[in-house]
Enzyme design. Structure first.
Site, short mmCIF file in Angstrom:
data_model
loop_
_atom_site.label_atom_id
_atom_site.label_comp_id
_atom_site.label_asym_id
_atom_site.label_seq_id
_atom_site.Cartn_x
_atom_site.Cartn_y
_atom_site.Cartn_z
N ASN A 53 0.85 -1.09 0.12
CA ASN A 53 -0.10 -0.02 -0.05
C ASN A 53 1.25 0.88 -0.01
O ASN A 53 1.15 2.23 -1.14
CB ASN A 53 -1.13 0.19 1.30
CG ASN A 53 -2.19 1.38 1.13
OD1 ASN A 53 -2.11 1.68 0.23
ND2 ASN A 53 -2.32 1.46 2.15
N ASP A 54 1.13 1.93 0.85
CA ASP A 54 1.86 3.05 1.42
C ASP A 54 3.14 3.10 0.27
O ASP A 54 3.83 4.27 0.06
CB ASP A 54 2.45 3.04 2.78
CG ASP A 54 1.59 2.85 3.87
OD1 ASP A 54 0.34 3.44 2.99
OD2 ASP A 54 2.15 2.88 4.99
N ILE A 55 4.07 1.98 0.04
CA ILE A 55 5.31 1.84 -0.96
C ILE A 55 5.07 2.23 -2.50
O ILE A 55 5.67 2.55 -3.16
CB ILE A 55 6.31 1.10 -1.18
CG1 ILE A 55 5.48 -0.62 -1.49
CG2 ILE A 55 6.10 0.38 0.95
CD1 ILE A 55 6.68 -1.72 -0.85
#
Length: 480
Positions: A408-410
């Protein structure tokens, strides 16, 4: 009983093995050998320390070592690779709590020795540690008291901080940041009270000062990590690793154990360096992270337009069969689903069909540094196609298909596009620049960190919903 010369030689040998172990862990191909260096070094350290001069009470020590060994073996056999981050956090907590108990005991021994000396006792009448205390000059006793204060503070912070980190990693504690009213002022106030208690203790106050010092430090560790969000958990685990090292070093000073000092310093410094590297990889300020996320972004996040478009296995397989270049981005979702072996088999089939397949690894993918690398190595994915972010980011515009598995974040473009995003400025894998992106995901939720991802709504993104292992398995029979 071994002579001190043998113990000193063993300490040097174990220290060298620990250095070789840390150095080897930076390379995937040398990692297994490096782990064995660490195992042998620790075995040497424990054996020669246990049978060194001044050590006794074997009737109690040997059963405790045996019980601990059996429990450790049992836990290691049962814990899946996906649970390794929370296991590491739990082990950090043991080191911190041990530091607190050793420091308490050291001060009780100091007080007992001083009382006995006042009644005419000599060093020969004391136990090994008490005799060591009895031979110290007044300034050396003051230094011992400083060691006790430091060990209690850093050990208690490590203990409760690691317990909360374990809870967040295991999903037993909410991954969102939480602070009590007053926030950072509470931490600052507790730290100031700890300093006051340390001054009182050094000036002759009773054992109660150390009990209150530990209680306040327990609170700081709890509140500090509760205030850090899930997106920063990889840094937190690394940071707590550093804390546990310094706690071990403090115990080493208290016990006059050179090997414990060296080992703690190695762990503490390497953990601090790794935390700093990870903060750079996430564009986080190191001090801000360890203070519980101080200085976060302000203002509402940007609104996301569009909708998430789903695709089935046949559609994904068709795109893969027509692609020349494929990049796979693994994340914690792959670990949870234990999909690494299915991913490895998909990689084998695609490469057998003449396609270029590579893996893109973000420095903080998963919940522990190197988490994805270990999983892929376990599944026999060739090392040479597993690339770091800096090595592959420029290749996404030339990539036909990118498959994101549980990340998600990466891979979140908000890091570059939304100045109010909690991850703004964080270097990310620019997967949206590929011709098409398939995202393997269980559902439409925001995931562990709770941050919305605009990638899922882009025109060239298709959502491949379902359990990651089942989703990848469903592709295998459809690849030509």
């Amino acid at each position: 009983m071994l002579a001190q010369g043998f113990v000193s030689a063993a300490a040097i040998a174990a220290s060298v093995l620990f250095v070789l172990s840390l150095g080897g862990l930076s390379n995937q191909e040398k990692a297994k050998r490096a782990v064995w260096y660490g195992i042998v070094g620790m075995a040497v350290a424990v054996l020669f320390t246990a049978f060194g001069p001044g050590i006794g009470n074997y009737w109690l020590m040997i059963p405790m070592v045996a019980i601990g060994s059996v429990v450790g073996w049992h836990v290691a056999k049962r814990v899946a690779m996906t649970e390794m981050p929370q296991l590491v956090a739990a082990l950090h907590s043991f080191v911190g709590l041990a530091a607190v108990f050793v420091a308490w005991n050291a001060d009780l021994e100091r007080r007992r020795v001083l009382a006995a000396q006042a009644m005419g006792a000599t060093a020969e009448q004391f136990s090994a540690f008490a005799a060591l205390v009895a031979t110290k000059a007044p300034d050396e006793l003051t230094f011992l008291q400083l060691e006790v204060v430091f060990a209690i503070f850093i050990g208690a912070v490590t203990f409760t901080g690691s317990v909360i980190a374990f809870g967040k990693l295991a999903g037993k504690v909410d991954g969102k940041p939480h602070k009590l009213p007053g926030g950072h002022l509470l931490n600052a106030g507790a730290a100031a009270l700890c300093l006051l208690l340390a001054v009182l203790y050094l000036n002759g106050a009773g054992f109660w000062t150390l009990l209150l010092l530990a209680a306040l430090s327990f609170f700081i560790g709890w509140h500090l990590i509760m205030g850090i969000g899930g997106a920063d958990m990889p840094v937190v685990v690394s940071m707590l690793n550093s804390y546990s090292g310094w706690a071990a070093a403090a115990i080493g000073f208290t016990l006059s154990n050179d090997l414990l000092i060296v080992t703690g310093a190695l762990v503490g410094s390497s953990g601090a360096i790794l935390s700093y590297i990870m903060c750079k990889a996430m564009n986080r300020n190191f001090v801000s992270v360890i203070l519980g996320g101080f200085g976060g972004t302000q203002g509402p996040a940007a609104e996301i337009e569009g909708e998430q478009v789903a695709i089935d296995a046949a559609g994904v397989a068709s795109a893969l069969n027509n692609a020349d270049s494929v990049v796979i981005v693994p994340g914690y979702g792959m670990a949870v689903a234990q999909a690494q072996n299915a991913v490895s088999e998909l990689t084998r089939k695609l490469r057998a069909a003449g396609k270029q397949v590579r893996f893109a690894i973000h420095p903080v993918a998963g919940r522990l540094p190197g988490h994805m690398n270990v999983l892929l190595a376990e599944a026999k994915v060739p090392y040479d196609i597993v690339l770091e972010m800096d090595e592959i980011n420029d290749d996404f515009p030339k990539t036909d298909v990118t498959i994101v598995i549980g990340s998600n974040d990466i891979v979140n473009p908000a890091a570059q596009e939304d100045p109010n995003s909690p991850i703004t400025g964080m270097p990310v894998l620019e997967v949206w620049k590929s011709s098409v992106v398939f995202v393997c995901k269980r559902g439409q939720g925001t995931g562990y960190s709770g941050i919305e991802n605009p990638l899922f709504y882009k025109e060239n993104t298709r959502m491949f919903y379902g359990d990651a292992r089942e989703s990848i398995d469903s592709l295998l029979s459809l690849i030509d």
